[in-house]
Design an enzyme around this catalytic site. Structure first.
Site, short mmCIF file in Angstrom:
data_model
loop_
_atom_site.label_atom_id
_atom_site.label_comp_id
_atom_site.label_asym_id
_atom_site.label_seq_id
_atom_site.Cartn_x
_atom_site.Cartn_y
_atom_site.Cartn_z
N VAL A 46 -0.97 -79.75 -60.66
CA VAL A 46 -0.68 -80.70 -60.94
C VAL A 46 -0.55 -81.58 -60.38
CG1 VAL A 46 1.60 -79.14 -62.17
CG2 VAL A 46 2.07 -80.24 -60.39
N HIS A 48 -1.30 -75.70 -65.27
CA HIS A 48 0.00 -75.07 -65.29
C HIS A 48 0.81 -76.47 -65.49
CE1 HIS A 48 -0.60 -72.16 -61.81
NE2 HIS A 48 -0.55 -71.56 -63.41
N CYS A 95 11.48 -84.06 -72.46
CA CYS A 95 12.70 -83.55 -73.64
C CYS A 95 13.01 -82.38 -73.90
CB CYS A 95 13.06 -85.25 -74.16
SG CYS A 95 14.48 -84.84 -74.94
N CYS A 136 14.33 -82.81 -77.87
CA CYS A 136 13.81 -83.40 -78.48
C CYS A 136 12.65 -82.91 -78.97
CB CYS A 136 13.48 -84.48 -79.15
SG CYS A 136 13.11 -86.44 -78.19
N CYS A 160 15.89 -88.99 -71.37
CA CYS A 160 14.73 -89.28 -72.58
C CYS A 160 14.67 -90.84 -73.16
CB CYS A 160 14.49 -88.57 -73.27
SG CYS A 160 14.00 -88.62 -75.49
N GLY A 188 -9.47 -73.19 -52.82
CA GLY A 188 -8.95 -73.38 -52.63
C GLY A 188 -6.78 -72.58 -53.22
N THR A 189 -7.17 -71.84 -53.83
CA THR A 189 -6.13 -70.50 -54.52
C THR A 189 -6.22 -68.98 -54.08
OG1 THR A 189 -4.79 -70.00 -56.57
CG2 THR A 189 -7.56 -69.65 -56.22
N SER A 190 -4.83 -68.70 -53.46
CA SER A 190 -4.18 -67.77 -52.50
C SER A 190 -4.20 -66.43 -53.94
CB SER A 190 -2.41 -67.35 -52.15
OG SER A 190 -1.55 -68.27 -53.54
N ASN A 219 -12.13 -70.82 -49.03
CA ASN A 219 -10.71 -71.10 -48.75
C ASN A 219 -10.85 -70.10 -47.44
OD1 ASN A 219 -8.39 -69.96 -47.87
ND2 ASN A 219 -7.74 -69.22 -50.61
C1 BJW Z 1 -7.39 -73.87 -48.42
C2 BJW Z 1 -7.13 -74.90 -48.05
C3 BJW Z 1 -8.62 -75.94 -47.36
C4 BJW Z 1 -5.32 -74.63 -47.86
N1 BJW Z 1 -9.36 -75.47 -48.43
N2 BJW Z 1 -8.31 -73.70 -49.10
C5 BJW Z 1 1.00 -60.57 -63.55
C6 BJW Z 1 0.86 -59.65 -62.39
C7 BJW Z 1 2.12 -60.30 -61.89
C8 BJW Z 1 3.33 -60.94 -61.99
C9 BJW Z 1 2.99 -61.54 -63.18
C10 BJW Z 1 1.47 -60.87 -63.91
N3 BJW Z 1 1.21 -61.89 -64.79
C11 BJW Z 1 1.84 -62.98 -64.84
C12 BJW Z 1 3.10 -62.55 -63.86
C13 BJW Z 1 4.08 -63.66 -63.78
C14 BJW Z 1 4.22 -64.62 -62.72
C15 BJW Z 1 3.46 -64.57 -61.66
O1 BJW Z 1 1.51 -64.46 -61.34
N4 BJW Z 1 3.63 -63.76 -60.62
C16 BJW Z 1 3.15 -63.33 -58.86
C17 BJW Z 1 3.93 -65.15 -57.90
C18 BJW Z 1 3.23 -62.39 -58.93
N5 BJW Z 1 3.37 -65.83 -63.69
C19 BJW Z 1 3.69 -66.39 -64.57
O2 BJW Z 1 4.95 -66.42 -65.05
C20 BJW Z 1 3.19 -66.99 -65.53
N6 BJW Z 1 2.90 -66.89 -66.85
C21 BJW Z 1 3.35 -65.96 -67.67
O3 BJW Z 1 2.53 -65.57 -67.01
O4 BJW Z 1 3.53 -66.38 -68.72
C22 BJW Z 1 4.25 -65.19 -69.30
C23 BJW Z 1 4.50 -65.17 -70.91
C24 BJW Z 1 3.56 -65.24 -72.27
C25 BJW Z 1 4.16 -65.39 -73.01
C26 BJW Z 1 5.89 -65.79 -73.11
C27 BJW Z 1 6.56 -65.92 -71.38
C28 BJW Z 1 5.56 -66.00 -70.64
C29 BJW Z 1 2.86 -68.85 -65.00
C30 BJW Z 1 3.03 -69.50 -63.54
C31 BJW Z 1 3.47 -70.31 -63.53
C32 BJW Z 1 2.98 -71.53 -62.74
N7 BJW Z 1 3.53 -72.42 -61.87
C33 BJW Z 1 3.50 -73.18 -60.22
C34 BJW Z 1 3.98 -74.26 -60.44
C35 BJW Z 1 3.67 -75.25 -61.19
C36 BJW Z 1 4.30 -76.44 -61.25
C37 BJW Z 1 4.68 -77.40 -59.94
O5 BJW Z 1 3.46 -77.64 -59.20
O6 BJW Z 1 5.77 -77.38 -59.18
O7 BJW Z 1 2.02 -72.98 -60.67
S1 BJW Z 1 3.85 -71.97 -59.15
C38 BJW Z 1 2.57 -72.27 -58.03
O8 BJW Z 1 1.46 -71.56 -57.59
C39 BJW Z 1 1.74 -73.73 -58.45
C40 BJW Z 1 0.40 -72.95 -58.33
O9 BJW Z 1 -0.19 -73.89 -59.58
C41 BJW Z 1 -0.14 -71.92 -57.78
C42 BJW Z 1 -0.70 -71.47 -58.02
O10 BJW Z 1 -0.90 -71.12 -56.47
P1 BJW Z 1 -1.62 -71.54 -55.32
O11 BJW Z 1 -2.42 -72.95 -55.99
O12 BJW Z 1 -3.04 -70.43 -55.54
O13 BJW Z 1 -0.98 -72.03 -53.81
P2 BJW Z 1 -0.45 -71.51 -53.06
O14 BJW Z 1 -0.28 -72.79 -51.96
O15 BJW Z 1 0.03 -70.15 -53.06
O16 BJW Z 1 -2.51 -71.46 -52.41
C43 BJW Z 1 -3.58 -71.71 -51.47
C44 BJW Z 1 -4.28 -71.21 -50.67
O17 BJW Z 1 -5.42 -72.44 -50.85
C45 BJW Z 1 -4.50 -70.85 -49.60
O18 BJW Z 1 -5.05 -69.54 -50.33
C46 BJW Z 1 -4.66 -70.86 -48.20
O19 BJW Z 1 -5.21 -70.06 -47.71
C47 BJW Z 1 -5.69 -72.26 -49.16
N8 BJW Z 1 -6.29 -73.80 -48.07
N9 BJW Z 1 -6.02 -75.18 -47.91
C48 BJW Z 1 -9.22 -74.65 -48.54
N10 BJW Z 1 -8.33 -76.61 -46.91
ZN ZN Z 2 14.58 -86.36 -76.23
#
Ligand code: BJW
Ligand code: ZN
Length: 245
Positions: free
Chosen positions: A106, A122, A130, A133, A151, A191-193, A217
Site C-alpha cells: 500500500v 490491498h 469515510c 458517506c 470526512c 518479497g512476499t511470505s 525472496n
Molecule cells: C525480502 C526482503 C528483501 C524481506 N528482498 N524478500 C484461504 C486460506 C486461508 C485463509 C484465507 C484464505 N482466503 C482468505 C483467507 C483469510 C485471509 C488470509 O489470507 N489469512 C491468512 C493470514 C491465513 N485473507 C483475507 O482476509 C483477505 N480477504 C478475503 O479473503 O476476503 C474474502 C471475502 C470475500 C467476500 C466478502 C468478504 C470477504 C484480505 C487480506 C488483506 C490483507 N491485508 C494486509 C494489510 C493491508 C493494509 C496495510 O498495509 O496495513 O495486507 S495484511 C498484510 O499481509 C498486508 C500485506 O499486503 C499482506 C501480505 O504480506 P507480505 O507482503 O507477504 O509481507 P510479509 O511481511 O508477510 O512477508 C515479507 C516477505 O519478504 C518475507 O517472506 C521475507 O522473507 C521477504 N523479504 N526482505 C526480498 N530485501
Molecule cells: Zn463522509
C-alpha cells in the site's frame, strides 16, 4: 533441479516470454527501510498485523489503528524507491501492456519508481474512506492533524483506504490480476511470505495455466517448493540483475 546459472536462466525466461506478470509484497520495500509485516522489525508496539489490520480492531479502537497507519505513513513518506522498484518500472517500459505489475503493498513506491499501471490488491495507504458517506480521497498529510481524521464532506470518521483481513479485495482490480496471471507465461513473485490469500493463490493459478514462476525472496516460503526457480537474496539486488538488458 537448480540450474547452473539461475540468474541467466531467469533472464532467458524473461526474454522469451510474451507476457510477464509480477506480484510483489512487503519484502520489495524492505531495502527502502519499510518494515515487513512478519519480520521481527515489523512489529509496532508489540502488535502483529493480524491484530491491527482488521475491521474488528478498527471498530474497537480506531485511534490506535490510525496511530499505526500514521506512523507507517511517516516512514513511507521519508522512504525512497529502491533498485527493485526501478527494475520493475523498467520492465514495464520495455514490455508495455505485455507486462502487469500486481502488488500487495500500500506504500505507493512502485508508482514513485515510475510504474504506470499498478494493480493494488490491498489498497493504498494514502487513500482514506469515510465510513459514513463512503467517499474516497487521497490525503498525503504527515502526520495527520487529528486521529481519527474526519470526512471533509460529512464529518464522519475516516478509515484507511486499505483492505483488512476478512474484507474482499477490490473486485475489478482482482479480476484484472487473475486475468493477467492466466495470460502470462512467466510470473515473478518478489518479497512476499505467500501466506495471505487470495494473493497467494496467484502463483498456483499461473502454473495451472502453464506459466513458470520465479520466486525472489531472502527466505524460503510456502511457495518455494513449487516455484520453477527460487532466487534467494534481496530483491533490490536480484531484480536489476534479471531485468537489466
Ligand atoms: C525480502 C526482503 C528483501 C524481506 N528482498 N524478500 C484461504 C486460506 C486461508 C485463509 C484465507 C484464505 N482466503 C482468505 C483467507 C483469510 C485471509 C488470509 O489470507 N489469512 C491468512 C493470514 C491465513 N485473507 C483475507 O482476509 C483477505 N480477504 C478475503 O479473503 O476476503 C474474502 C471475502 C470475500 C467476500 C466478502 C468478504 C470477504 C484480505 C487480506 C488483506 C490483507 N491485508 C494486509 C494489510 C493491508 C493494509 C496495510 O498495509 O496495513 O495486507 S495484511 C498484510 O499481509 C498486508 C500485506 O499486503 C499482506 C501480505 O504480506 P507480505 O507482503 O507477504 O509481507 P510479509 O511481511 O508477510 O512477508 C515479507 C516477505 O519478504 C518475507 O517472506 C521475507 O522473507 C521477504 N523479504 N526482505 C526480498 N530485501
Ligand atoms: Zn463522509
Amino acid at each position: 533441479m537448480t540450474p547452473d546459472n539461475p540468474i541467466e536462466q531467469a533472464r532467458q525466461w524473461i526474454a522469451a516470454a510474451t507476457r510477464v506478470a509480477a506480484l510483489t509484497g512487503a519484502g520489495i520495500s524492505a531495502e527502502s527501510g519499510i518494515p515487513t509485516f512478519r519480520s521481527a522489525g515489523g512489529l509496532w508496539r508489540n502488535f502483529r498485523a493480524e491484530d491491527l489490520a482488521t475491521p474488528r480492531a478498527f471498530a474497537r479502537d480506531p485511534k490506535t489503528v490510525w496511530e499505526w497507519y500514521d506512523w507507517r505513513r511517516g516512514l513511507i513518506a521519508a522512504a525512497k524507491p529502491n533498485l527493485g522498484h526501478y527494475a520493475l518500472a523498467q520492465l514495464e517500459q520495455r514490455l508495455g501492456d505485455r507486462f502487469t505489475l500486481i502488488t500487495q503493498n500500500v506504500d505507493g513506491l512502485h508508482n514513485r519508481a515510475g510504474s504506470q499501471r499498478v494493480l493494488k490488491l490491498h489498497g493504498d495507504i494514502w487513500w482514506t474512506m469515510c465510513i459514513a458517506c463512503r467517499e474516497v480521497r487521497s490525503d498525503f498529510r504527515v502526520p495527520l492533524p487529528e486521529l481519527p481524521p474526519r470526512c471533509a464532506s460529512c464529518g464522519g470518521m475516516l478509515r484507511p483506504g486499505v483492505v483488512w483481513f476478512g474484507e474482499p479485495l477490490p473486485g475489478a482490480t482482482w479480476e484484472q490480476a487473475e486475468e493477467a496471471v492466466r495470460q502470462c507465461e512467466l510470473l515473478i513473485v518478489a518479497g512476499t511470505s505467500a501466506v495471505v490469500y487470495p494473493a497467494a493463490s496467484l502463483a498456483p493459478l499461473a502454473q495451472s495455466h502453464g506459466a513458470r514462476v520465479i520466486e525472489i525472496n531472502t527466505e524460503e516460503t510456502p511457495l518455494s517448493g513449487s516455484a520453477d526457480l527460487c532466487l534467494r537474496g534481496p530483491s533490490g539486488e536480484i531484480l536489476p540483475q534479471i531485468i537489466e538488458s
